[in-house]
Design an enzyme around this catalytic site. Structure first.
Site, PDB file in Angstrom:
ATOM      1  CB  SER A 187      -0.843   0.243   1.538  1.00 33.24           C
ATOM      2  OG  SER A 187      -1.443   1.497   1.372  1.00 33.24           O
ATOM      3  CE1 TYR A 230      -3.555  -2.355   4.818  1.00 28.71           C
ATOM      4  CE2 TYR A 230      -3.334   0.405   4.464  1.00 28.71           C
ATOM      5  CZ  TYR A 230      -3.645  -1.386   3.951  1.00 28.71           C
ATOM      6  OH  TYR A 230      -4.082  -1.432   2.407  1.00 28.71           O
TER       7      TYR A 230
HETATM    8  P1  NAP Z   1     -11.640  -6.077   0.065  1.00 23.91           P
HETATM    9  O1  NAP Z   1     -12.008  -5.155  -1.437  1.00 23.91           O
HETATM   10  O2  NAP Z   1     -11.944  -5.489   0.925  1.00 23.91           O
HETATM   11  O3  NAP Z   1     -10.737  -7.159   0.033  1.00 23.91           O
HETATM   12  C1  NAP Z   1     -10.288  -7.708   0.793  1.00 23.91           C
HETATM   13  C2  NAP Z   1      -9.873  -9.738   0.645  1.00 23.91           C
HETATM   14  O4  NAP Z   1      -9.046 -10.081   1.167  1.00 23.91           O
HETATM   15  C3  NAP Z   1     -11.658 -10.217   0.783  1.00 23.91           C
HETATM   16  O5  NAP Z   1     -11.085 -10.875  -0.722  1.00 23.91           O
HETATM   17  C4  NAP Z   1     -11.230 -10.855   2.003  1.00 23.91           C
HETATM   18  O6  NAP Z   1     -12.276 -12.572   1.256  1.00 23.91           O
HETATM   19  C5  NAP Z   1      -9.761 -11.572   1.946  1.00 23.91           C
HETATM   20  N1  NAP Z   1      -9.376 -11.547   3.581  1.00 23.91           N
HETATM   21  C6  NAP Z   1      -9.623 -11.003   3.959  1.00 23.91           C
HETATM   22  N2  NAP Z   1      -8.752 -11.561   5.384  1.00 23.91           N
HETATM   23  C7  NAP Z   1      -8.861 -12.741   5.169  1.00 23.91           C
HETATM   24  C8  NAP Z   1      -8.326 -13.744   5.931  1.00 23.91           C
HETATM   25  N3  NAP Z   1      -7.895 -13.968   7.210  1.00 23.91           N
HETATM   26  N4  NAP Z   1      -7.390 -14.498   5.168  1.00 23.91           N
HETATM   27  C9  NAP Z   1      -8.119 -14.820   3.832  1.00 23.91           C
HETATM   28  N5  NAP Z   1      -8.361 -13.798   2.737  1.00 23.91           N
HETATM   29  C10 NAP Z   1      -8.890 -12.507   3.863  1.00 23.91           C
HETATM   30  O7  NAP Z   1      -9.802  -4.789   0.509  1.00 23.91           O
HETATM   31  P2  NAP Z   1      -9.296  -4.447  -1.106  1.00 23.91           P
HETATM   32  O8  NAP Z   1      -9.515  -3.178  -0.903  1.00 23.91           O
HETATM   33  O9  NAP Z   1      -9.273  -4.721  -2.942  1.00 23.91           O
HETATM   34  O10 NAP Z   1      -8.054  -4.758  -0.873  1.00 23.91           O
HETATM   35  C11 NAP Z   1      -6.676  -6.240  -1.164  1.00 23.91           C
HETATM   36  C12 NAP Z   1      -5.648  -5.384  -0.631  1.00 23.91           C
HETATM   37  O11 NAP Z   1      -4.958  -4.695  -1.546  1.00 23.91           O
HETATM   38  C13 NAP Z   1      -5.198  -5.490   1.004  1.00 23.91           C
HETATM   39  O12 NAP Z   1      -4.400  -6.353   0.988  1.00 23.91           O
HETATM   40  C14 NAP Z   1      -5.113  -3.961   1.098  1.00 23.91           C
HETATM   41  O13 NAP Z   1      -4.740  -3.568   2.054  1.00 23.91           O
HETATM   42  C15 NAP Z   1      -4.674  -3.398  -0.740  1.00 23.91           C
HETATM   43  N6  NAP Z   1      -5.333  -2.333  -1.242  1.00 23.91           N
HETATM   44  C16 NAP Z   1      -6.038  -1.669  -0.870  1.00 23.91           C
HETATM   45  C17 NAP Z   1      -6.604  -0.330  -1.299  1.00 23.91           C
HETATM   46  C18 NAP Z   1      -7.562   0.575  -1.530  1.00 23.91           C
HETATM   47  O14 NAP Z   1      -7.710   1.701  -1.090  1.00 23.91           O
HETATM   48  N7  NAP Z   1      -8.609  -1.146  -1.768  1.00 23.91           N
HETATM   49  C19 NAP Z   1      -5.129   0.578  -1.029  1.00 23.91           C
HETATM   50  C20 NAP Z   1      -4.012  -0.016  -0.910  1.00 23.91           C
HETATM   51  C21 NAP Z   1      -3.463  -1.143  -0.736  1.00 23.91           C
HETATM   52  P3  NAP Z   1     -13.615 -12.270   2.456  1.00 23.91           P
HETATM   53  O15 NAP Z   1     -14.156 -12.062   0.325  1.00 23.91           O
HETATM   54  O16 NAP Z   1     -13.680 -13.734   2.238  1.00 23.91           O
HETATM   55  O17 NAP Z   1     -13.879 -11.625   2.991  1.00 23.91           O
END
Ligand code: NAP
Length: 247
Positions: free
Chosen positions: A146, A160
């Site tokens: 991130s 985080y």
């Molecule tokens: P999201 O929409 O909340 O999706 C998170 C995913 O991770 C979901 O599929 C969830 O499974 C899975 N997950 C969470 N905890 C888990 C665990 N303990 N074991 C297995 N799976 C788990 O999040 P996102 O925004 O797509 O984020 C994806 C990645 O990008 C993360 O690492 C986040 O930190 C990073 N990121 C996101 C942003 C942003 O602005 N969105 C920015 C920087 C970095 P379920 O669907 O079953 O709940």
């Protein structure tokens, strides 16, 4: 149909960036193992989207914080689709907004476990399943970090940010460890991307702050992940790319 690239495993592949990455990778010729924690409906939708593109795909429930679950996840994808050639280390969570002096130990423990400990467990399993040292054909690991790792997320979630800085160090260190074992290790640092991960109102408040003037879409991160997972990035390892609209 696009030429087959092999099998990719995407953790957190059911929603958000992981879902978009799964579809982009399927478009690019990968068969896709979609890992998820509890939202099996969402993971099934991603599997359907990948199979509609003519690829094979499989959803597997596993908690990436648990070492035994991680092994079971890799076993299920290998048994169902074949030897794994790329792993997208994407599952992650944020913590509620707050200052460091307000955090309790349970909160800090959770965010480091889900973001950093799990990234190590998944990366270790990926090396055991792909490295020439273990008799396999090599591969690529893409760690989803991130921009918070660099910006620090003051007043929101410094824990985080620090857990993602650990992921960045994993990318550099592991890349050097396994460079001569056929494995490249890369990362992406998304900025503000429109997914369910944000607290209510956060994207409205911050979405126009990147120099590009808008939040990013999961598909815009997915494109970079697909590039890094492919041999189009063949002379890259140990580096992490910002996908953050300039923020
Ligand atoms: P999201 O929409 O909340 O999706 C998170 C995913 O991770 C979901 O599929 C969830 O499974 C899975 N997950 C969470 N905890 C888990 C665990 N303990 N074991 C297995 N799976 C788990 O999040 P996102 O925004 O797509 O984020 C994806 C990645 O990008 C993360 O690492 C986040 O930190 C990073 N990121 C996101 C942003 C942003 O602005 N969105 C920015 C920087 C970095 P379920 O669907 O079953 O709940």
């Amino acid at each position: 149909m696009t030429e087959s690239r092999g099998v990719v495993l995407v953790t957190g592949g059911g929603r958000g960036i992981g879902a978009a990455a799964s579809v982009a990778l399927a478009k690019d010729g990968w068969d896709v193992g979609v890992g998820y924690l509890s939202r099996d409906d969402e993971a099934s939708r991603v599997v359907a989207a990948c199979t509609a593109l003519g690829r094979r795909a499989l959803a597997v429930q596993a908690d990436v914080v648990e070492a035994a679950d991680v092994e079971r996840l890799f076993d299920a994808v290998t048994d169902g689709l074949g030897p794994i050639g790329a792993v997208i280390n994407n599952a992650g969570v944020v913590s509620p907004s707050g200052r460091v002096d307000e955090y309790d130990a349970a909160r800090i423990d959770r965010v480091f476990r889900v973001n950093a400990v799990s990234a190590f467990l998944v990366a270790g399993a990926a090396v055991r399943r792909m490295s020439t040292k273990y008799g396999h054909g090599g591969g690529v690991i893409v760690n989803v970090s991130s921009r918070a790792a660099v910006l620090g997320s003051a007043g929101e979630y410094v824990d985080y940010a620090a857990s993602k800085a650990a992921v960045d160090a994993l990318t550099v260190g592991l890349a050097n460890e396994v460079a001569n074992e056929g494995i490249r290790v890369l990362g992406v640092r998304p900025g503000l991307i429109e997914t369910d991960i944000h607290e209510a109102g956060r994207l409205d408040r911050l979405g126009t702050t990147p120099p590009l003037g808008r939040p990013g879409q999961p598909e815009e991160v997915a494109e970079v992940i697909a590039f890094l997972a492919s041999d189009r990035s063949s002379y890259m390892t140990g580096t992490t790319m910002d996908v953050s609209g300039g923020r």
